[in-house]
Design a protein around this motif. Structure first.
Motif, PDB file in Angstrom:
ATOM      1  N   PRO A   1      44.717 -13.311  24.899  1.00 22.03           N
ATOM      2  CA  PRO A   1      43.575 -12.905  25.748  1.00 22.03           C
ATOM      3  C   PRO A   1      43.827 -11.608  26.491  1.00 22.03           C
ATOM      4  O   PRO A   1      42.927 -11.077  27.132  1.00 22.03           O
ATOM      5  N   VAL A   2      45.060 -11.092  26.431  1.00 20.49           N
ATOM      6  CA  VAL A   2      45.402  -9.844  27.108  1.00 20.49           C
ATOM      7  C   VAL A   2      45.035  -8.675  26.198  1.00 20.49           C
ATOM      8  O   VAL A   2      45.292  -8.709  24.991  1.00 20.49           O
ATOM      9  N   ARG A   3      44.451  -7.613  26.776  1.00 17.14           N
ATOM     10  CA  ARG A   3      44.121  -6.411  26.008  1.00 17.14           C
ATOM     11  C   ARG A   3      45.387  -5.565  25.858  1.00 17.14           C
ATOM     12  O   ARG A   3      45.949  -5.089  26.854  1.00 17.14           O
ATOM     13  N   LEU A   4      45.851  -5.375  24.605  1.00 16.99           N
ATOM     14  CA  LEU A   4      47.096  -4.676  24.324  1.00 16.99           C
ATOM     15  C   LEU A   4      46.828  -3.356  23.621  1.00 16.99           C
ATOM     16  O   LEU A   4      46.064  -3.302  22.648  1.00 16.99           O
ATOM     17  N   TRP A   5      47.475  -2.305  24.157  1.00 17.97           N
ATOM     18  CA  TRP A   5      47.343  -0.970  23.580  1.00 17.97           C
ATOM     19  C   TRP A   5      48.747  -0.423  23.312  1.00 17.97           C
ATOM     20  O   TRP A   5      49.578  -0.374  24.217  1.00 17.97           O
ATOM     21  N   PHE A   6      49.024  -0.012  22.043  1.00 19.22           N
ATOM     22  CA  PHE A   6      50.282   0.632  21.689  1.00 19.22           C
ATOM     23  C   PHE A   6      49.960   2.097  21.429  1.00 19.22           C
ATOM     24  O   PHE A   6      49.196   2.414  20.497  1.00 19.22           O
ATOM     25  N   LYS A   7      50.555   3.008  22.225  1.00 16.64           N
ATOM     26  CA  LYS A   7      50.167   4.431  22.139  1.00 16.64           C
ATOM     27  C   LYS A   7      51.406   5.306  22.025  1.00 16.64           C
ATOM     28  O   LYS A   7      52.499   4.944  22.467  1.00 16.64           O
ATOM     29  N   ASP A   8      51.198   6.504  21.415  1.00 17.40           N
ATOM     30  CA  ASP A   8      52.314   7.425  21.213  1.00 17.40           C
ATOM     31  C   ASP A   8      52.345   8.461  22.327  1.00 17.40           C
ATOM     32  O   ASP A   8      51.648   8.331  23.346  1.00 17.40           O
ATOM     33  N   GLN A   9      53.154   9.499  22.108  1.00 12.24           N
ATOM     34  CA  GLN A   9      53.353  10.514  23.144  1.00 12.24           C
ATOM     35  C   GLN A   9      52.102  11.343  23.411  1.00 12.24           C
ATOM     36  O   GLN A   9      52.022  12.025  24.438  1.00 12.24           O
ATOM     37  N   GLU A  10      51.137  11.320  22.524  1.00 18.51           N
ATOM     38  CA  GLU A  10      49.897  12.063  22.731  1.00 18.51           C
ATOM     39  C   GLU A  10      48.775  11.163  23.215  1.00 18.51           C
ATOM     40  O   GLU A  10      47.608  11.541  23.181  1.00 18.51           O
ATOM     41  N   ASN A  11      49.146   9.960  23.645  1.00 16.88           N
ATOM     42  CA  ASN A  11      48.164   8.979  24.133  1.00 16.88           C
ATOM     43  C   ASN A  11      47.206   8.559  23.034  1.00 16.88           C
ATOM     44  O   ASN A  11      46.061   8.188  23.296  1.00 16.88           O
ATOM     45  N   ARG A  12      47.696   8.590  21.801  1.00 17.13           N
ATOM     46  CA  ARG A  12      46.898   8.168  20.646  1.00 17.13           C
ATOM     47  C   ARG A  12      47.164   6.702  20.400  1.00 17.13           C
ATOM     48  O   ARG A  12      48.308   6.243  20.420  1.00 17.13           O
TER      49      ARG A  12
END
Length: 771
Positions: free
Chosen positions: A291-302
């Motif tokens: 139920p948690v919103r998960l975001w995996f992002k790189d050094q450019e915030n992509r």
């Protein structure tokens, strides 16, 4: 004693003034510099330092201030033998009233072994971060770091294989000395179990170690069992030439445990590859369904990866999100919030439990709890950041509701307190220790105290001694047993010392989540009790009046009947004597009728006198007893003279509280009886005196005579109205005198008694109240 304690410490301790002049050093400090303590006192501490370190030391001392009076730093040094070492030093300054440093205390601790351990662990961590090594190369690097830390020469990993125990990896601290047979022969390792480690070898591995121990030139060895979660992998063996065996320190044990863990992890890595792949699939399932919103992002915030909860919140498909920057996905505050992820990524420090508000264009604000965690890509080592956001709007709403409830409770509590204090009833509450925690304003007003004078004191402090004893002995034990009490009569003492009567009712409230409290209501019944007392007095007066009425009826039906019958009977005789002209009978009958009429008049007069005595309002005032007796003696002067009586007084300046008229009647009747009841020819001798206590206060006054006396068996009957012990022919009278005396005494709360015997006179004593 303090110096002995400091000399016994391992730290190097010294004190010096603002110029650097040493004023104190402990024994370890002097030993470190190879001289005695006395040789160091008075020297400049900066002269003991290397040239390059003096400037830094003086600069650090100059930075100490009252606001920053202490600093801790690490620095390199050397022992007295010249070997390099490291210290962690704490310097603390003391300042005078002008904020000038007057003394600096320095405490240095040798951290050489800690530095070695730190460096070795950092090397292990670096090996773990370096992805270019395969398993053997990785373990080789680990063994090399072990040899460096333990200062040994040879390290091998012995494992169990299909052909039996064998050396899988070997590293020499001196690679230039190794030959092709070094690793197979292992240079004949000697088996010496190190203190603190009992090898848990497989039997075949133990046999291999024993076999290669022959003709060894190694004198020190450390065996480190390698196992993980109950799975045994083998042993790391570290050897050294020409070194005496020495017990391992706690730090070395710790490092060895870490090495065993690292090697066991690496040996298990290959075995766990498939498990990790399966775990990855399971993790992906969990991530996508969390139920948690998960975001995996790189050094450019992509966005490199996103779970289903995040895409549902964005109302986009996954392919529309992955590969795009958050600047492309969000606007306004949300864009700024996601840009902060780059700061976490650059700093390498996670941010947790960040509370943020956003509405994504909606009218209602959503609240989220955000965790931002930096990490490195497993394959490339590139920096990444994971953002986990969970909607806590319901939690915030619950918190807001809870705050509202708490505010309401506070308001209600204050309202209750205000109503409690202002209620027009005497209230008090006591805690579990029996001491007052709250009282109403009326309680304070009636008892006359300020609130600060009563809070914290037990209620029994304000009771009379009698009420306090009754409370402690009977009321309180029953109250604690039953949990309540009702309408208990007490007397409270006001601050000015006056008393009030109350009826007390109380209940015990023993809450589960707080201490027991008692709530008590007090009703002031002083006026009611006074009214009841007045009513009882009125009832007593009414009973006295009824008694007087009864006595009137008695006299009317008995004593008055006798002279009336005589009048009636002798009236007929007068009529008959008149008809017969019998002068003798006529004279006799006339004398009897006159005597009967006289007696009737006397009876009525005495009866009215008794009635007035019994019903007259008592008006007390201070009366000098000598003066009252003199008035009575003057009134009876003719009787006293005719009987040649002797009347003496011994009253002094005695003053009593009495109604003057009633007192006169009492004294007159007592003196009249003393004059009247005398034997034939006797001369009355009467004494009116007073009895006193040890403080010379009057306790009673008396009338003593030498008359005929009273039979002791009639000592109670003589006070009844018209009760006569002698005939009226012998001693004229109606028998009302002593009844009048008894009535007067009763209305004054006096006690009237007689001490007498037949032929020995009588003493009538009037005992006064003690107060």
């Amino acid at each position: 004693m303090d110096n002995l304690v400091l000399d016994g410490m391992s730290e190097l301790i010294c004190q010096y003034d603002r110029d650097g002049t040493l004023t104190y050093v402990n024994a370890p400090f002097a030993a470190h510099h190879g001289v005695s303590c006395a040789e160091l006192i008075g020297r400049c501490v900066f002269d003991l330092m290397p040239v390059g370190g003096r400037v830094h030391a003086q600069a650090r001392a100059g930075l100490l201030s009252p606001e920053n009076a202490e600093h801790v730093f690490e620095h390199k040094g050397a022992t007295a033998s010249g070997e390099p070492c490291w210290f962690s030093t704490t310097e603390r300054a003391a300042f005078d009233v002008h904020n000038q440093s007057v003394r600096i205390t320095s405490v240095a601790r040798d951290i050489t072994q800690e530095k070695r351990l730190r460096r070795a662990i950092e090397r292990l961590l670096q090996v773990g971060r370096d992805t270019q090594f395969d398993a053997p190369a990785y373990i080789s690097e680990v063994l090399a770091s072990c040899l460096d830390y333990f200062e040994l020469d040879l390290g091998v990993l012995i494992r169990q294989s299909d052909g039996g125990p064998c050396i899988k990896v070997a590293v020499s601290a001196h690679p230039e000395q190794k030959n092709s047979d070094t690793w197979r022969q292992a240079d004949a390792l000697r088996v010496h179990p190190t203190e603190g480690w009992t090898p848990v070898f497989h039997e075949q591995i133990a046999a291999t170690l024993a076999e290669v121990a022959r003709d060894t030139q190694y004198t020190a060895r450390i065996d480190i069992p390698v196992h993980e979660q109950g799975i045994y992998h083998g042993n790391l063996v570290l050897c050294g030439r020409d070194r005496a065996q020495r017990p391992c320190t706690q730090q070395q044990r710790f490092f060895a445990d870490q090495v065993a863990t690292v090697v066991a992890g690496e040996l298990s890595r290959c075995r766990r590859v498939d498990d990790l792949k399966q775990s990855e699939r399971e993790l992906s399932f969990i991530v996508d369904n969390a139920p948690v919103r998960l975001w995996f992002k790189d050094q450019e915030n992509r966005v490199m990866r996103v779970n289903a909860a995040a895409t549902r919140w964005l109302q986009r498909d996954r392919q529309d999100v992955v590969g795009r920057t958050t600047d492309e996905l969000f606007e306004g505050d949300l864009r700024e919030a996601h840009r902060r992820d780059l700061e976490v990524l650059k700093s390498g420090m996670p941010e947790r439990n960040m509370i943020e508000a956003n509405n994504r264009g909606y009218a209602e604000t959503n609240w989220i709890n955000v965790d931002k965690v930096p990490y490195a890509d497993v394959e490339t080592g590139a920096k990444r950041v994971l953002t986990a956001a969970i909607d806590i709007s319901e939690l915030k709403a619950a918190e807001a509701a809870l705050r509202n409830v708490n505010d309401m409770l506070v308001t209600q509590r204050e309202t209750f307190r205000r109503h409690y204090r202002q209620t027009p009833v005497m209230l008090h509450s006591a805690g579990e220790d029996g001491r007052l925690v709250e009282v109403s304003e009326l309680w304070l007003t009636i008892l006359g105290y300020d609130r600060s004078e009563v809070i914290g004191r037990p209620p029994s402090d304000f009771l009379t001694e009698e009420s306090r004893n009754r409370a402690n002995q009977a009321v309180l034990p029953a109250f604690h047993k039953n949990g309540y009490c009702q309408d208990i009569p007490y007397q409270f003492v006001r601050k000015d010392g006056t008393l009030i009567d109350v009826e007390l009712s109380s209940m015990l409230d023993a809450g589960l989540d707080r201490e027991a409290m008692s709530f008590t209501v007090l009703i002031d019944v002083t006026e009611r009790n006074q009214a009841l007392a007045a009513l009882e007095s009125k009832n007593a007066d009414l009973e006295a009046a009824n008694e007087s009425l009864s006595q009137f009826a008695y006299v009317a039906s008995h004593d008055l009947q006798e002279p009336l019958r005589k009048i009636q009977a002798f009236s007929d005789l007068v009529q008959q004597a008149a008809i017969e002209r019998n002068q003798e009978d006529l004279d006799y009958a006339t004398d009897v009728i006159q005597a009967a009429a006289t007696r009737s008049r006397q009876l009525v007069s005495d009866l009215l006198s008794f009635s007035r005595t019994s019903n007259r309002t008592v008006e007390k005032q201070p009366i000098i007893l000598e003066s009252a007796v003199s008035d009575v003696i003057q009134d009876l002067a003719e009787t006293i003279k005719s009987s040649a009586a002797s009347v003496r007084t011994d009253l002094g300046e005695t003053t009593i509280e009495a109604d003057s008229t009633l007192l006169f009647q009492l004294l007159q009747n007592l003196l009249s009886n003393a004059l009247k009841y005398q034997a034939d020819g006797a001369r009355p001798e009467i004494l009116v005196g007073v009895n006193r206590d040890s403080d010379n206060l009057p306790t009673a006054f008396f009338v003593q005579d030498n008359g005929i006396g009273i039979d002791w068996k009639y000592r109670d009957a003589i006070w009844e109205p018209f009760k006569r012990l002698q005939s009226s022919e012998d001693f004229p009278g109606t028998g009302i005198g002593l009844a009048i005396c008894a009535s007067v005494a009763k209305r004054h709360d006096w006690q009237l008694e007689v001490q007498s015997d037949v032929g020995r006179g009588a003493t009538f004593i009037v005992r006064l109240p003690k107060d």
